[in-house]
Structures are given as C-alpha cells and as structure tokens.
Design a protein around this motif. Structure first.
Motif, PDB file in Angstrom:
ATOM      1  N   ALA A 112      53.498  36.252  53.342  1.00  0.00           N
ATOM      2  CA  ALA A 112      54.375  37.418  53.233  1.00  0.00           C
ATOM      3  C   ALA A 112      54.643  37.793  51.786  1.00  0.00           C
ATOM      4  CB  ALA A 112      55.697  37.152  53.950  1.00  0.00           C
ATOM      5  N   GLU A 113      54.641  36.798  50.890  1.00  0.00           N
ATOM      6  CA  GLU A 113      55.048  37.030  49.509  1.00  0.00           C
ATOM      7  C   GLU A 113      53.897  37.103  48.519  1.00  0.00           C
ATOM      8  OE1 GLU A 113      57.787  33.961  48.543  1.00  0.00           O
ATOM      9  OE2 GLU A 113      59.234  34.514  50.106  1.00  0.00           O
ATOM     10  N   SER A 114      52.704  36.618  48.894  1.00  0.00           N
ATOM     11  CA  SER A 114      51.612  36.511  47.928  1.00  0.00           C
ATOM     12  C   SER A 114      50.285  36.859  48.584  1.00  0.00           C
ATOM     13  CB  SER A 114      51.557  35.089  47.358  1.00  0.00           C
ATOM     14  OG  SER A 114      50.388  34.888  46.591  1.00  0.00           O
ATOM     15  N   SER A 115      49.353  37.388  47.780  1.00  0.00           N
ATOM     16  CA  SER A 115      47.988  37.673  48.257  1.00  0.00           C
ATOM     17  C   SER A 115      47.035  36.541  47.873  1.00  0.00           C
ATOM     18  CB  SER A 115      47.496  38.999  47.680  1.00  0.00           C
ATOM     19  OG  SER A 115      47.403  38.917  46.266  1.00  0.00           O
ATOM     20  N   GLU A 116      47.576  35.414  47.471  1.00  0.00           N
ATOM     21  CA  GLU A 116      46.753  34.298  47.001  1.00  0.00           C
ATOM     22  C   GLU A 116      45.742  33.862  48.045  1.00  0.00           C
ATOM     23  OE1 GLU A 116      45.339  30.300  46.413  1.00  0.00           O
ATOM     24  OE2 GLU A 116      46.747  30.852  47.991  1.00  0.00           O
ATOM     25  N   ILE A 117      46.101  33.935  49.314  1.00  0.00           N
ATOM     26  CA  ILE A 117      45.237  33.439  50.372  1.00  0.00           C
ATOM     27  C   ILE A 117      44.248  34.489  50.851  1.00  0.00           C
ATOM     28  CG2 ILE A 117      45.215  32.593  52.757  1.00  0.00           C
ATOM     29  CD1 ILE A 117      47.792  31.159  52.228  1.00  0.00           C
ATOM     30  N   THR A 118      44.678  35.740  50.945  1.00  0.00           N
ATOM     31  CA  THR A 118      43.860  36.752  51.603  1.00  0.00           C
ATOM     32  C   THR A 118      43.432  37.913  50.699  1.00  0.00           C
ATOM     33  OG1 THR A 118      45.890  37.867  52.340  1.00  0.00           O
ATOM     34  CG2 THR A 118      44.886  36.273  53.856  1.00  0.00           C
ATOM     35  N   GLY A 119      43.767  37.896  49.423  1.00  0.00           N
ATOM     36  CA  GLY A 119      43.434  39.000  48.531  1.00  0.00           C
ATOM     37  C   GLY A 119      42.007  38.951  48.010  1.00  0.00           C
ATOM     38  N   PRO A 120      41.649  39.900  47.141  1.00  0.00           N
ATOM     39  CA  PRO A 120      40.285  39.977  46.593  1.00  0.00           C
ATOM     40  C   PRO A 120      39.852  38.717  45.856  1.00  0.00           C
ATOM     41  CG  PRO A 120      41.506  41.987  46.131  1.00  0.00           C
ATOM     42  CD  PRO A 120      42.499  41.013  46.689  1.00  0.00           C
ATOM     43  N   THR A 121      40.783  38.091  45.126  1.00  0.00           N
ATOM     44  CA  THR A 121      40.424  36.862  44.417  1.00  0.00           C
ATOM     45  C   THR A 121      40.060  35.762  45.395  1.00  0.00           C
ATOM     46  OG1 THR A 121      41.924  37.447  42.609  1.00  0.00           O
ATOM     47  CG2 THR A 121      41.189  35.167  42.704  1.00  0.00           C
ATOM     48  N   LEU A 124      37.002  31.042  55.690  1.00  0.00           N
ATOM     49  CA  LEU A 124      35.533  31.036  55.667  1.00  0.00           C
ATOM     50  C   LEU A 124      34.975  31.930  56.762  1.00  0.00           C
ATOM     51  CD1 LEU A 124      34.719  27.274  54.983  1.00  0.00           C
ATOM     52  CD2 LEU A 124      34.009  29.211  53.577  1.00  0.00           C
ATOM     53  N   ALA A 125      35.522  31.794  57.967  1.00  0.00           N
ATOM     54  CA  ALA A 125      35.044  32.597  59.085  1.00  0.00           C
ATOM     55  C   ALA A 125      35.352  34.079  58.877  1.00  0.00           C
ATOM     56  CB  ALA A 125      35.688  32.109  60.384  1.00  0.00           C
ATOM     57  N   LEU A 126      36.538  34.368  58.385  1.00  0.00           N
ATOM     58  CA  LEU A 126      36.945  35.759  58.190  1.00  0.00           C
ATOM     59  C   LEU A 126      36.111  36.445  57.115  1.00  0.00           C
ATOM     60  CD1 LEU A 126      40.800  35.188  58.305  1.00  0.00           C
ATOM     61  CD2 LEU A 126      39.481  36.512  59.973  1.00  0.00           C
ATOM     62  N   ASP A 168      31.478  42.551  59.569  1.00  0.00           N
ATOM     63  CA  ASP A 168      32.014  43.646  60.382  1.00  0.00           C
ATOM     64  C   ASP A 168      33.534  43.665  60.440  1.00  0.00           C
ATOM     65  OD1 ASP A 168      29.412  44.477  61.063  1.00  0.00           O
ATOM     66  OD2 ASP A 168      29.308  42.962  62.641  1.00  0.00           O
ATOM     67  N   ARG A 169      34.164  42.648  59.875  1.00  0.00           N
ATOM     68  CA  ARG A 169      35.619  42.599  59.943  1.00  0.00           C
ATOM     69  C   ARG A 169      36.213  43.521  58.873  1.00  0.00           C
ATOM     70  NH1 ARG A 169      39.583  39.516  62.030  1.00  0.00           N
ATOM     71  NH2 ARG A 169      38.058  38.173  63.054  1.00  0.00           N
ATOM     72  N   PRO A 170      37.124  44.393  59.255  1.00  0.00           N
ATOM     73  CA  PRO A 170      37.766  45.279  58.259  1.00  0.00           C
ATOM     74  C   PRO A 170      38.533  44.473  57.219  1.00  0.00           C
ATOM     75  CG  PRO A 170      38.204  46.010  60.518  1.00  0.00           C
ATOM     76  CD  PRO A 170      37.584  44.650  60.617  1.00  0.00           C
ATOM     77  N   ASP A 171      38.516  44.956  55.995  1.00  0.00           N
ATOM     78  CA  ASP A 171      39.215  44.266  54.907  1.00  0.00           C
ATOM     79  C   ASP A 171      40.692  44.671  54.927  1.00  0.00           C
ATOM     80  OD1 ASP A 171      39.778  42.759  52.732  1.00  0.00           O
ATOM     81  OD2 ASP A 171      38.801  44.063  51.269  1.00  0.00           O
ATOM     82  N   ASP A 172      41.379  44.215  55.958  1.00  0.00           N
ATOM     83  CA  ASP A 172      42.784  44.558  56.161  1.00  0.00           C
ATOM     84  C   ASP A 172      43.631  43.329  55.853  1.00  0.00           C
ATOM     85  OD1 ASP A 172      45.316  45.100  57.064  1.00  0.00           O
ATOM     86  OD2 ASP A 172      44.670  46.070  58.916  1.00  0.00           O
ATOM     87  N   PRO A 173      44.403  43.332  54.761  1.00  0.00           N
ATOM     88  CA  PRO A 173      45.189  42.153  54.381  1.00  0.00           C
ATOM     89  C   PRO A 173      46.119  41.668  55.486  1.00  0.00           C
ATOM     90  CG  PRO A 173      45.148  43.735  52.591  1.00  0.00           C
ATOM     91  CD  PRO A 173      44.536  44.417  53.775  1.00  0.00           C
ATOM     92  N   GLU A 174      46.746  42.594  56.200  1.00  0.00           N
ATOM     93  CA  GLU A 174      47.669  42.191  57.264  1.00  0.00           C
ATOM     94  C   GLU A 174      46.934  41.503  58.403  1.00  0.00           C
ATOM     95  OE1 GLU A 174      50.953  42.125  57.233  1.00  0.00           O
ATOM     96  OE2 GLU A 174      50.708  42.782  55.154  1.00  0.00           O
ATOM     97  N   GLU A 175      45.753  42.004  58.734  1.00  0.00           N
ATOM     98  CA  GLU A 175      44.956  41.377  59.788  1.00  0.00           C
ATOM     99  C   GLU A 175      44.503  39.985  59.362  1.00  0.00           C
ATOM    100  OE1 GLU A 175      40.775  41.993  62.265  1.00  0.00           O
ATOM    101  OE2 GLU A 175      41.670  43.685  61.199  1.00  0.00           O
ATOM    102  N   LEU A 176      44.109  39.867  58.091  1.00  0.00           N
ATOM    103  CA  LEU A 176      43.696  38.559  57.580  1.00  0.00           C
ATOM    104  C   LEU A 176      44.849  37.558  57.626  1.00  0.00           C
ATOM    105  CD1 LEU A 176      41.588  39.693  54.486  1.00  0.00           C
ATOM    106  CD2 LEU A 176      40.714  38.768  56.639  1.00  0.00           C
ATOM    107  N   LYS A 177      46.028  38.004  57.218  1.00  0.00           N
ATOM    108  CA  LYS A 177      47.193  37.119  57.239  1.00  0.00           C
ATOM    109  C   LYS A 177      47.502  36.645  58.651  1.00  0.00           C
ATOM    110  CE  LYS A 177      49.461  39.182  53.196  1.00  0.00           C
ATOM    111  NZ  LYS A 177      50.618  39.974  52.720  1.00  0.00           N
TER     112      LYS A 177
END
Length: 212
Positions: free
Chosen positions: A98-107, A169-171, A176-185
């Motif tokens: 909720a607070e950081s993109s460390e897990i699911t962001g571009p980096t 890794l799977a995501l 074909d998976r959309p690059d949607d941060p909320e979906e990734l989270k």
C-alpha cells in the motif's frame, strides 16, 4: 514522526534520481553495457557521489531492500493479542504494497528479469532474501515463544518471502498480463495468503479448542 530536514529530502531526491537513471540505462543499454560513470552522468552527479549512495552497480536494483523486512518486524512488534504470526505477516505485506512500489514497480520488474540473466544480481538478491528471512524468523520466534520454535519460525518467514518471489516471477514472465500495479499487488497478497493459509488454519483451530 520527526520532521524531515531539507538535507534529508535532497538526499532522497538524489538517491531516487540515481535509481531512475540506472533503470533507464539498464533497459536501453543492458546491465553490462552500463557503467557507474554512465549512471552518475545521467543523474547529474559525480562518480564519487554515486558511491555515497550505493556501494556497487547491482545495489541500485535493490534500493529498498529492507522495506519488507522492516515492515514485518514493525508489524510483529505492533501485533494485537488476537493476531497469530501468519496474520501478522500478511498484514505487513499489505502495508508494504500500500505504501511502496518496491515489490511491484518498474524497478522490481527489471530486477526480476536481470536476476535471471546476471549471476551477480541473482547472488545479491538471494543474499538479501536469506538475510531478511533470518531476521523475520528470529523476531517471530521471540514474539511467539509458546507456539513457534526456530524451525517453524523459519518456515513461516520462508513461506512469506518465497510466496512473494514466486508470485512476482510468474507475474512478470506473463507477457499478456496488463502492467497494472494494483492488480500486481493483489496477486502478490493472494499468493502470500495461500502460502500462509495452513498456519492461519492451525491458529484458528487452536483458538477454537481454547474456547471449547
């Protein structure tokens, strides 16, 4: 929470500029084709200044390596009497995403790809993961001495980090998976809940028996 000084804000901005520059250069020129000098120039700092922020080129890909660990330790310290160890870890992950993109962001996406291609990055990533697991396991065992021994605490911590890594890794491998941060989270949180479900069910059973 204390007031962040102007100097601290400036350092944070420069640090983020270094990360952004490195990610852009790694994407365009490749990891091996990018030097520390290239990153420093793109971030408009000197090479010596770069090393005051990061000790090496690969470390730029792990700018918030301790975020998940600190969140887990804080969640354990701030647990409620009704929270079991698995519930605390799931809550910690939710707070991080909720607070950081460390897990699911571009980096994170670039990091996961380069971990499959560059041995030095894979080695550093595994070292960070194992160090984090040990810290979380020790903290869990100390917080729940009546229900966790060293092995069960390590299993819980390993389930948390393994679920997050496996899900990412799977995501990220799915074109074909959309690059949607909320979906990734949401997907990462769901994977963690699945991995820790046996512990949650066990804790529920213990609570039911205690009320009987």
């Amino acid at each position: 929470m204390g007031v962040v000084s102007l100097r601290e804000r400036k350092r944070a901005r420069t640090r983020q500029a270094v990360v952004d520059a490195a990610v852009d250069l790694f994407e365009r020129n490749g990891y091996e084709g990018t030097t520390v000098a290239d990153i420093a120039a793109a971030a408009e700092i000197g090479t010596r200044t770069f090393f005051s922020y990061f000790p090496s080129k690969e470390e730029v890909l792990f700018p918030e390596a301790d975020v998940r660990v600190r969140a887990a330790l804080t969640a354990i310290d701030n647990r409620s009497p009704s929270e079991g160890p698995a519930e605390v870890l799931v809550r910690a992950l939710r707070e991080v995403t909720a607070e950081s993109s460390e897990i699911t962001g571009p980096t994170a996406r670039l990091r996961m790809r380069l971990m499959r291609e560059v041995p030095a990055i894979l080695g550093r990533g595994l070292q960070i993961q194992l160090d984090g697991q040990r810290q979380i396991a020790r903290h869990l065992q100390a917080a729940y001495p009546d229900s966790l021994d060293a092995v069960s605490a390590a299993a819980l911590a390993g389930a948390l980090t393994g679920a997050v890594t496996g899900a990412l890794l799977a995501l990220f491998e799915d074109p074909d998976r959309p690059d949607d941060p909320e979906e990734l989270k949401m997907a990462v949180e769901r994977a963690t809940e699945i991995a820790l479900a046996p512990w949650t069910a066990s804790a529920d059973g213990v609570r039911e028996e205690s009320r009987a």
